[in-house]
Design a protein around this motif. Structure first.
Motif, mmCIF file in Angstrom:
data_model
loop_
_atom_site.group_PDB
_atom_site.id
_atom_site.type_symbol
_atom_site.label_atom_id
_atom_site.label_comp_id
_atom_site.label_asym_id
_atom_site.label_seq_id
_atom_site.Cartn_x
_atom_site.Cartn_y
_atom_site.Cartn_z
ATOM 1 N N MET A 105 0.822 -1.097 0.061
ATOM 2 C CA MET A 105 0.032 -0.106 -0.131
ATOM 3 C C MET A 105 0.873 1.309 0.070
ATOM 4 S SD MET A 105 -2.595 1.350 3.173
ATOM 5 C CE MET A 105 -1.331 1.396 4.190
ATOM 6 N N GLU A 106 0.603 2.401 -0.750
ATOM 7 C CA GLU A 106 1.279 3.582 -0.660
ATOM 8 C C GLU A 106 0.144 4.721 -0.793
ATOM 9 O OE1 GLU A 106 3.233 3.433 -4.288
ATOM 10 O OE2 GLU A 106 5.277 2.585 -3.599
ATOM 11 N N SER A 128 3.510 9.394 1.657
ATOM 12 C CA SER A 128 3.664 9.528 2.956
ATOM 13 C C SER A 128 3.512 8.370 3.850
ATOM 14 C CB SER A 128 2.330 10.629 3.483
ATOM 15 O OG SER A 128 2.491 11.672 2.896
ATOM 16 N N ILE A 129 2.999 7.433 3.289
ATOM 17 C CA ILE A 129 2.644 6.121 4.009
ATOM 18 C C ILE A 129 2.985 4.601 3.092
ATOM 19 C CG2 ILE A 129 0.960 4.649 5.544
ATOM 20 C CD1 ILE A 129 -0.249 7.200 6.197
ATOM 21 N N GLU A 130 3.596 4.038 3.762
ATOM 22 C CA GLU A 130 3.767 2.669 2.950
ATOM 23 C C GLU A 130 3.588 1.406 3.974
ATOM 24 O OE1 GLU A 130 7.506 2.547 0.029
ATOM 25 O OE2 GLU A 130 8.155 3.788 1.821
ATOM 26 N N GLY A 131 3.312 0.271 3.403
ATOM 27 C CA GLY A 131 2.848 -0.686 4.154
ATOM 28 C C GLY A 131 1.856 -1.732 3.645
ATOM 29 N N LEU A 132 1.503 -2.522 4.409
ATOM 30 C CA LEU A 132 0.194 -3.587 3.969
ATOM 31 C C LEU A 132 -0.968 -2.656 3.793
ATOM 32 C CD1 LEU A 132 1.079 -6.650 6.044
ATOM 33 C CD2 LEU A 132 1.910 -6.233 3.551
ATOM 34 N N SER A 133 -1.998 -3.403 2.936
ATOM 35 C CA SER A 133 -3.128 -2.434 2.761
ATOM 36 C C SER A 133 -3.849 -2.629 4.008
ATOM 37 C CB SER A 133 -4.057 -3.189 1.673
ATOM 38 O OG SER A 133 -4.015 -4.404 1.618
ATOM 39 N N THR A 134 -3.623 -3.547 4.821
ATOM 40 C CA THR A 134 -4.429 -4.080 6.093
ATOM 41 C C THR A 134 -4.047 -2.796 7.233
ATOM 42 O OG1 THR A 134 -2.610 -5.420 6.985
ATOM 43 C CG2 THR A 134 -4.573 -6.361 5.920
ATOM 44 N N GLY A 135 -3.174 -2.130 7.044
ATOM 45 C CA GLY A 135 -2.860 -0.945 7.667
ATOM 46 C C GLY A 135 -4.016 0.264 7.651
#
Length: 159
Positions: A1-2, A10-17
């Protein structure tokens, strides 16, 4: 996820975040709408509903509003389940489980698992019905147009 703000990552990570928080916020919001309308969970049976008997001093509830026909009243359990096109008892269980999951799974820590194998299906039923209840028993009674609450999306471009 971006996630980008003003074109900047601004934010990167798994979509569950994002999705977990959005789902939890939606469940809690549905619970607050039901309580606003006068419906609460039954503490002795998490598959049944009760009518809210009182409110805290600083709570804002449906009875605090007046529409063209006078002061609005709490809805009944029968009114809460009436719009559902399936079985009435399934509608009550779905709304009651939504309240229970919001209380014991999100808003408060609880000992032991609360998940029922039917919870995901019931949460979907309840979450689709709560906006209808708000429109039918609040906006319409206030003489207000229904808000555009449906979220529109666009397809993904997987190239």
């Amino acid at each position: 996820m971006e996630i980008y703000f003003d074109g900047k990552l601004s934010i990167e990570g798994l979509s569950t975040g994002f999705t977990n928080s959005a789902i939890e916020a939606g469940i809690v919001h549905c619970r607050s709408i039901l309580e606003f309308l006068g419906i609460k969970g039954n503490p002795s049976n998490n598959s049944k509903l009760l009518i809210r008997s009182n409110k805290r001093k600083n709570d804002l509830v449906i009875e605090d509003f007046s529409g063209p026909d006078g002061v609005l009243s709490k809805i009944t359990i029968q009114e809460a389940v009436r719009p559902y096109q399936g079985a009435t008892d399934e509608a009550e269980v779905a709304l009651a489980r939504l309240i229970y999951v919001a209380n014991k799974g999100i808003a408060h820590f609880t000992l032991g698992p609360i998940e029922d194998t039917e919870d995901m299906r019931l949460l979907e039923i309840a979450s689709r019905g709560v906006p209808t209840l708000a429109v039918n028993y609040f906006y319409s009674r206030m003489g207000l147009p229904a808000p555009a609450y449906e979220i529109s999306g666009r397809g993904r471009n997987d190239k």
